[in-house]
Design an enzyme around this catalytic site. Structure first.
Site, PDB file in Angstrom:
ATOM      1  N   HIS A 108     126.738  75.957 -50.364  1.00  0.00           N
ATOM      2  CA  HIS A 108     126.063  76.200 -51.287  1.00  0.00           C
ATOM      3  C   HIS A 108     124.212  76.740 -50.952  1.00  0.00           C
ATOM      4  CE1 HIS A 108     124.694  73.713 -55.665  1.00  0.00           C
ATOM      5  NE2 HIS A 108     123.829  74.005 -54.437  1.00  0.00           N
ATOM      6  N   GLU A 109     123.150  76.440 -50.000  1.00  0.00           N
ATOM      7  CA  GLU A 109     122.555  77.000 -49.777  1.00  0.00           C
ATOM      8  C   GLU A 109     122.238  78.132 -49.561  1.00  0.00           C
ATOM      9  OE1 GLU A 109     119.376  75.057 -51.338  1.00  0.00           O
ATOM     10  OE2 GLU A 109     121.150  73.021 -51.265  1.00  0.00           O
ATOM     11  N   HIS A 164     122.591  79.666 -53.321  1.00  0.00           N
ATOM     12  CA  HIS A 164     121.429  79.975 -53.390  1.00  0.00           C
ATOM     13  C   HIS A 164     120.231  81.262 -53.027  1.00  0.00           C
ATOM     14  CE1 HIS A 164     121.291  77.083 -56.568  1.00  0.00           C
ATOM     15  NE2 HIS A 164     121.185  76.637 -55.354  1.00  0.00           N
ATOM     16  N   GLU A 204     123.180  76.100 -60.100  1.00  0.00           N
ATOM     17  CA  GLU A 204     123.933  74.459 -58.739  1.00  0.00           C
ATOM     18  C   GLU A 204     125.487  75.064 -59.013  1.00  0.00           C
ATOM     19  OE1 GLU A 204     122.279  72.052 -57.288  1.00  0.00           O
ATOM     20  OE2 GLU A 204     121.314  73.844 -56.798  1.00  0.00           O
TER      21      GLU A 204
END
Length: 362
Positions: free
Chosen positions: A143-144, A147, A194
């Site tokens: 997930h990060e 980003h 997100e």
């Protein structure tokens, strides 16, 4: 890889279980259409360009890096090795050439973030590391990294800075109003971003149940034996479709101060994407490449986002979205529909106009 985050050229590590890799994947492959349209709207916000250019030169990025270097634990081959391996795997799967530095910060609140203007930094809290198992944590690291690949860290950093600034200038009415307008727009974008990063986490972990469990634990803590993924998803269904127009308005007011979408909504959105043809095409090796990004039309992206919003409004079970969809389709009697909506949107209309009883459960 060296401790300060160097290129992983030559990294031939095979993930702990066999996972597909996506060479040259563009962030467009997993970005939620609402993420792109919210960012376009943000950039069009009056005053945003001025604030962005000013803050880009003023934000203490070196100070930020020194802060984590001095007061957190940097993930490496010698510290939090299991997180180090996950980070390398995530960057390998998404083909992110330069591995971002990653830190573990002492904080019982489960959280993770990707910040930085020139180069992204990933920070996870001890509360999150202690809460999640290996596969759940792998999805978070992915997930990060998502980003980072999308370039979200710049706007996230500005959001953090402006939020702190707003607290300091709250006594200046006009100044605080201008800052809060930009913060509200940034939060709207970040909530959508997100959803994009959740998709990147699924591409890295390639285990939708682990992604679901992670979101469920963030909502309900480390009591997995007391929780059920299907029941958790049913909450999202009830949240979206339940109540009347008053509930729809309350949902909007509840989400405005938040930086993240509600966990149940994230889980439902991710499950929907995991079952979509778009996800399957990516897993089969058919996805946009980074070397094609320069040829991508901004107007085309905006049209895709608008089409996604229109589809979302049309298929939504939320009472307010149903009203918007009906009116867009030519349904008349706006005043009557709104009055009935606030008295129980899904209730049969009364035989005569006038006061009604308490709203009925749908």
């Amino acid at each position: 890889m060296s401790d300060d985050g160097q290129q992983h050229t030559g990294h031939e590590r095979v993930p702990s279980r066999q996972r597909r890799r996506f060479p040259g994947i563009s962030s467009r492959a997993y970005e939620h259409p609402a993420d792109r349209s919210a960012l376009v709207a943000l950039r069009k916000l009056s005053g945003f360009d001025t604030v962005f250019k000013a803050l880009s030169g003023l934000l203490p990025e070196r100070s930020l890096r020194l802060l984590f270097l001095s007061d957190s634990v940097r993930v490496s081959e010698r510290q939090f090795q299991h997180l180090h391996d996950m980070l390398l795997d995530a960057c390998y799967i998404l083909d992110l050439e330069k591995v971002p530095p990653m830190y573990v910060n002492q904080d019982p609140q489960p959280n993770a973030m990707c910040i930085g203007l020139d180069e992204p930094i990933i920070v996870v809290t001890t509360g999150l590391v202690e809460l999640l198992d290996e596969e759940e944590m792998r999805a978070v690291v992915g997930h990060e990294v998502g980003h980072a690949l999308s370039g979200h860290s710049v706007y996230r950093t500005i959001l953090l800075f402006l939020t702190n600034l707003a607290l300091k200038v709250a006594w200046i009415p006009l100044g605080n109003f201008a800052i809060m307008a930009i913060i509200t727009a940034l939060r709207e974008w970040f909530r959508k971003s997100e959803l994009s990063a959740d998709r990147a986490g699924l591409l890295v972990g390639q285990d939708v149940r682990a992604s679901m469990r992670g979101l469920m634990k963030i909502a309900g803590g480390n009591h997995l034996h007391e929780m059920n993924v299907d029941a958790f998803l049913e909450q999202a269904e009830e949240y979206e479709s339940g109540g009347d127009l008053r509930d729809s308005v309350l949902k909007i007011l509840n989400v405005l101060p938040r930086s993240h979408p509600f966990a149940t909504i994230r889980a439902a959105e991710l499950k929907k994407w995991a079952e979509s043809r778009d996800f399957q095409r990516i897993m089969d090796g058919h996805y946009p490449r980074r070397d094609e990004d320069k040829d991508t039309s901004v107007s085309d992206s905006f049209r895709e986002s608008a089409a996604s919003y229109a589809s979302e409004v049309k298929t939504s079970k939320d009472p307010l979205m149903k009203l918007v969809s009906d009116l867009a389709g030519g349904a008349g009697d706006l005043g009557g529909r709104v009055r009935r909506g606030f008295d129980g949107f899904r209730s049969p209309p009364p035989a005569q106009e006038g006061p009604t009883d308490a709203p009925q459960e749908g």
